[in-house]
Design a protein around this motif. Structure first.
Motif, mmCIF file in Angstrom:
data_model
loop_
_atom_site.group_PDB
_atom_site.id
_atom_site.type_symbol
_atom_site.label_atom_id
_atom_site.label_comp_id
_atom_site.label_asym_id
_atom_site.label_seq_id
_atom_site.Cartn_x
_atom_site.Cartn_y
_atom_site.Cartn_z
ATOM 1 N N GLY A 252 0.837 -1.211 0.000
ATOM 2 C CA GLY A 252 0.000 0.000 0.000
ATOM 3 C C GLY A 252 0.857 1.239 0.000
ATOM 4 N N PRO A 253 0.188 2.442 -0.077
ATOM 5 C CA PRO A 253 0.947 3.682 -0.071
ATOM 6 C C PRO A 253 1.704 3.856 1.252
ATOM 7 C CG PRO A 253 -1.453 4.118 -0.068
ATOM 8 C CD PRO A 253 -1.249 2.630 -0.088
ATOM 9 N N PRO A 254 2.828 4.560 1.270
ATOM 10 C CA PRO A 254 3.412 5.360 0.195
ATOM 11 C C PRO A 254 4.307 4.566 -0.753
ATOM 12 C CG PRO A 254 4.758 5.553 2.150
ATOM 13 C CD PRO A 254 3.627 4.612 2.485
ATOM 14 N N PHE A 255 4.232 3.235 -0.700
ATOM 15 C CA PHE A 255 5.135 2.427 -1.525
ATOM 16 C C PHE A 255 4.557 2.282 -2.936
ATOM 17 C CE2 PHE A 255 5.657 1.277 2.898
ATOM 18 C CZ PHE A 255 7.015 1.485 3.059
ATOM 19 N N PRO A 256 5.410 2.419 -3.963
ATOM 20 C CA PRO A 256 4.902 2.337 -5.341
ATOM 21 C C PRO A 256 4.425 0.921 -5.668
ATOM 22 C CG PRO A 256 7.308 2.522 -5.311
ATOM 23 C CD PRO A 256 6.849 2.662 -3.889
ATOM 24 N N PRO A 257 3.309 0.788 -6.413
ATOM 25 C CA PRO A 257 2.720 -0.536 -6.665
ATOM 26 C C PRO A 257 3.717 -1.546 -7.243
ATOM 27 C CG PRO A 257 1.220 1.181 -7.368
ATOM 28 C CD PRO A 257 2.483 1.872 -6.944
ATOM 29 N N HIS A 258 4.690 -1.093 -8.066
ATOM 30 C CA HIS A 258 5.586 -2.085 -8.688
ATOM 31 C C HIS A 258 6.505 -2.765 -7.666
ATOM 32 C CE1 HIS A 258 8.410 1.342 -8.654
ATOM 33 N NE2 HIS A 258 9.370 0.450 -8.751
ATOM 34 N N LEU A 259 6.585 -2.171 -6.455
ATOM 35 C CA LEU A 259 7.424 -2.813 -5.416
ATOM 36 C C LEU A 259 6.610 -3.582 -4.374
ATOM 37 C CD1 LEU A 259 10.140 -0.083 -4.661
ATOM 38 C CD2 LEU A 259 10.337 -2.081 -6.146
ATOM 39 N N HIS A 260 5.277 -3.452 -4.446
ATOM 40 C CA HIS A 260 4.461 -4.099 -3.408
ATOM 41 C C HIS A 260 4.775 -5.590 -3.301
ATOM 42 C CE1 HIS A 260 1.036 -0.868 -3.333
ATOM 43 N NE2 HIS A 260 2.212 -0.420 -2.936
ATOM 44 N N MET A 261 4.929 -6.045 -2.057
ATOM 45 C CA MET A 261 5.164 -7.451 -1.694
ATOM 46 C C MET A 261 6.482 -8.008 -2.254
ATOM 47 S SD MET A 261 2.818 -8.032 0.348
ATOM 48 C CE MET A 261 2.519 -9.762 0.670
ATOM 49 N N LYS A 262 7.377 -7.104 -2.618
ATOM 50 C CA LYS A 262 8.691 -7.541 -3.091
ATOM 51 C C LYS A 262 9.626 -7.619 -1.879
ATOM 52 C CE LYS A 262 11.770 -6.056 -6.816
ATOM 53 N NZ LYS A 262 12.164 -7.330 -7.308
ATOM 54 N N LYS A 263 10.357 -8.728 -1.778
ATOM 55 C CA LYS A 263 11.357 -8.824 -0.710
ATOM 56 C C LYS A 263 12.546 -7.957 -1.072
ATOM 57 C CE LYS A 263 10.035 -13.405 0.737
ATOM 58 N NZ LYS A 263 10.181 -14.817 0.553
ATOM 59 N N MET A 264 13.003 -7.155 -0.127
ATOM 60 C CA MET A 264 14.112 -6.237 -0.401
ATOM 61 C C MET A 264 14.989 -6.119 0.848
ATOM 62 S SD MET A 264 12.280 -3.230 -2.616
ATOM 63 C CE MET A 264 13.727 -2.811 -3.578
ATOM 64 N N SER A 341 16.708 -13.619 2.773
ATOM 65 C CA SER A 341 15.986 -13.671 1.489
ATOM 66 C C SER A 341 14.793 -14.616 1.564
ATOM 67 C CB SER A 341 16.910 -14.179 0.367
ATOM 68 O OG SER A 341 18.058 -13.391 0.314
ATOM 69 N N ALA A 342 14.705 -15.362 2.666
ATOM 70 C CA ALA A 342 13.649 -16.381 2.769
ATOM 71 C C ALA A 342 12.604 -15.990 3.816
ATOM 72 C CB ALA A 342 14.289 -17.722 3.132
ATOM 73 N N LEU A 343 12.330 -14.690 3.943
ATOM 74 C CA LEU A 343 11.320 -14.230 4.905
ATOM 75 C C LEU A 343 10.042 -15.045 4.713
ATOM 76 C CD1 LEU A 343 11.769 -10.369 4.336
ATOM 77 C CD2 LEU A 343 12.663 -11.677 6.265
ATOM 78 N N PRO A 344 9.505 -15.658 5.783
ATOM 79 C CA PRO A 344 8.395 -16.600 5.601
ATOM 80 C C PRO A 344 7.038 -15.944 5.367
ATOM 81 C CG PRO A 344 8.985 -16.444 7.928
ATOM 82 C CD PRO A 344 9.961 -15.588 7.191
ATOM 83 N N THR A 345 6.876 -14.694 5.831
ATOM 84 C CA THR A 345 5.613 -13.969 5.637
ATOM 85 C C THR A 345 5.969 -12.496 5.404
ATOM 86 O OG1 THR A 345 5.451 -13.493 7.999
ATOM 87 C CG2 THR A 345 4.287 -15.470 7.216
ATOM 88 N N TRP A 346 5.033 -11.703 4.917
ATOM 89 C CA TRP A 346 5.437 -10.347 4.511
ATOM 90 C C TRP A 346 5.780 -9.436 5.682
ATOM 91 C CZ3 TRP A 346 3.395 -5.539 5.492
ATOM 92 C CH2 TRP A 346 2.089 -5.461 5.958
#
Ligand SMILES: Cc1cc2nc3c(=O)[nH]c(=O)nc-3n(C[C@H](O)[C@H](O)[C@H](O)COP(=O)(O)OP(=O)(O)OC[C@H]3O[C@@H](n4cnc5c(N)ncnc54)[C@H](O)[C@@H]3O)c2cc1C
Length: 459
Positions: A252-264, A341-346
């Motif tokens: 959700g905002p303020p994060f841009p949709p193309h990054l949503h649910m991306k592990k970083m 890199s293996a986060l089990p949940t968001w």
């Protein structure tokens, strides 16, 4: 067995509510922040003032009830509540009084950090706290207190000027550098072992608007980012704090949709120096590698303090594993990248909080906090709303911690620990444990206050 007349007389003496199993409100009153904790206390005394606390401590002691002290209820291990116990619930004691001339802040034993931030901001002041505003002042302070201002101002305990407390024998005392100095030493990291703290007096700092926020990079760059971060933050000025994280970008905002649910991976920064210098301080960060997301900018301090609150509402399952870290070797970084890199949940995450700067210049024995020479407090937290994922989040945190533990310093920050047994507690306090045990014997020889990371009274 407690008789009804005994309970009725206790209830009549309290200003606040007394809640029993079966009462309306019992189910919500016994809940703590971590939904993994499911304890059924015998009585919950909502204390309005010091007199209520004295009455409750005396009642618990005389009736041989285990006593749990509840501040904000955020504790990882859920140590603000206990089966068949009397819970001394300080949540009605949330007052905050700021003295703008002396730059001091008095907070009730049940205040939350959001209460303190709200009150102090009006005067352009801030007290070093944690990174979530719904956390209790009580547990966080008594365990140490790491947050955005650690490198600039030290731990929360380094800014504690004194406490008022009710001891196991029901006596009310003040502890500060001059009065009951042994007790004052012990409460700066020794947790709720020594009594119920009814108020905390803090030193505040002239901090109003930070230059802060996260910079995020793709996971593919994590090893490089972590190596750079290690070298950069340990040489940065005290006015710049930044904790490293493996995380999933919230949907959700303020994060841009193309990054949503991306592990970083990323760093959450907080710069408290002169605003005119902020761009220059951040130049090397932005030049090192252009972040995929850069949300750093001017932000009122309470807004930074509460930035993560909506991502972590109460009622989630939480499993914590932690350590102190002196060095971040390339080998350790490789393992971090593998498990991070293996986060089990968001909502699950790993944070490396810097504890150098002002916090690191305090001696290991100046307070019970025995790892001033470490550089980071590391924590792996598995988080999810669904109890069905309990095993998934716990086993990830355990496996991650097990892989990194050989590279760690020994103990862990008490406020990031679950119930992990006496050896872990001893490792955490190190050489300070024996001194704590002697003070415990002096003030709580029968270990009335044992629902905590417990320090056993010296023999
Ligand atoms: C989402 C989240 C984020 C966090 N972030 C940070 C962070 O950034 N930095 C950090 O340092 N910690 C952080 N913590 C850890 C936090 O410091 C601990 O969970 C702390 O114990 C919470 O204090 P509390 O008063 O809310 O907890 P409670 O569960 O109410 O109490 C915790 C312990 O302290 C004792 N206690 C509480 N109040 C008193 C009192 N007035 N007198 C005597 N004993 C008392 C209790 O008996 C119990 O043993 C975080 C925790 C959560 C859940």
């Amino acid at each position: 067995m407690l008789s009804q007349p005994t309970i009725a007389s206790f209830k009549a003496g309290l200003r606040g509510e007394l809640i029993e199993p079966g009462d309306q409100g019992y189910e919500s009153a016994r809940k703590v922040y971590n939904a993994m904790i499911d304890k059924r206390p015998r009585l919950i005394a909502r204390c309005m003032d010091v007199a209520d606390v004295i009455l409750a401590v005396t009642f618990g002691r005389e009736n041989k009830l285990p006593i749990a002290i509840r501040g904000g209820g955020h504790n990882a291990a859920g140590l603000g509540v206990w089966d068949e116990a009397l819970v001394i619930d300080l949540s009605p004691m949330r007052y905050v009084r700021v003295d703008p001339k002396k730059r001091t802040v008095l907070a009730g034993g049940g205040a939350l950090w959001g209460d303190v931030d709200h009150a102090t901001h009006a005067f352009g002041l801030a007290v070093p706290a944690g990174i979530i505003a719904t956390t209790g002042v009580g547990g966080l302070t008594l365990g140490g207190g790491i947050g955005h201002l650690t490198r600039q101002c030290g731990l929360t305990i380094d800014n504690l000027l004194g406490v008022d407390m009710v001891l196991a024998d029901g006596r009310f005392v003040t502890a500060n550098a001059k009065e009951n100095a042994d007790l004052f030493w012990a409460v700066r990291g020794g947790g709720g072992n020594f009594g119920v703290v009814t108020s905390f007096l803090y030193k505040a700092h002239p901090i109003h608007t930070d230059y802060a926020g996260p910079t995020l990079w793709p996971l593919e760059d994590a090893a490089e980012v972590m190596r750079w971060y290690r070298d950069f933050i340990t040489k940065a000025p005290d006015s710049l704090n930044g904790f490293f994280a493996f995380l999933t970008v919230p949907p959700g905002p303020p994060f841009p949709p193309h990054l949503h649910m991306k592990k970083m991976c990323g760093v959450v920064w907080c710069y408290t120096g002169p605003a005119r210098k902020a761009e220059a301080v951040f130049k090397p960060i932005r030049q090192f590698k252009t972040p995929a997301l850069d949300l750093v900018g001017p932000i009122p301090h309470p807004a930074l303090q509460s930035m993560f609150d909506p991502l972590f509402p109460p009622g989630q399952q939480w499993y914590w594993k932690a350590d102190f870290v002196r060095e971040l070797s390339d080998k350790a970084i490789a393992l971090h990248v593998q498990h991070g890199s293996a986060l089990p949940t968001w909502q699950s995450t790993m944070h490396l909080y810097p504890i150098d700067g002002a916090a690191g210049r305090v001696k290991n024995t100046a307070t019970p906090w025995a790892y001033r020479d470490a550089k980071w407090a590391e924590v792996m937290v598995g988080v999810d709303p669904d109890p069905a994922n309990r095993e998934k989040i716990s086993s990830w945190a355990k496996a991650y911690w097990t892989a990194l533990h050989p590279y760690a310093a020994g103990g862990a920050y008490v406020n990031f620990m679950m119930e992990e047994g006496d050896e872990r507690i001893r490792a955490t306090y190190g050489k300070n444990y024996d001194r704590l045990a002697k003070i415990k014997k002096r003030y709580d020889p029968a270990n009335l206050f044992h629902v905590n990371q417990n320090i056993k009274p010296a023999k």
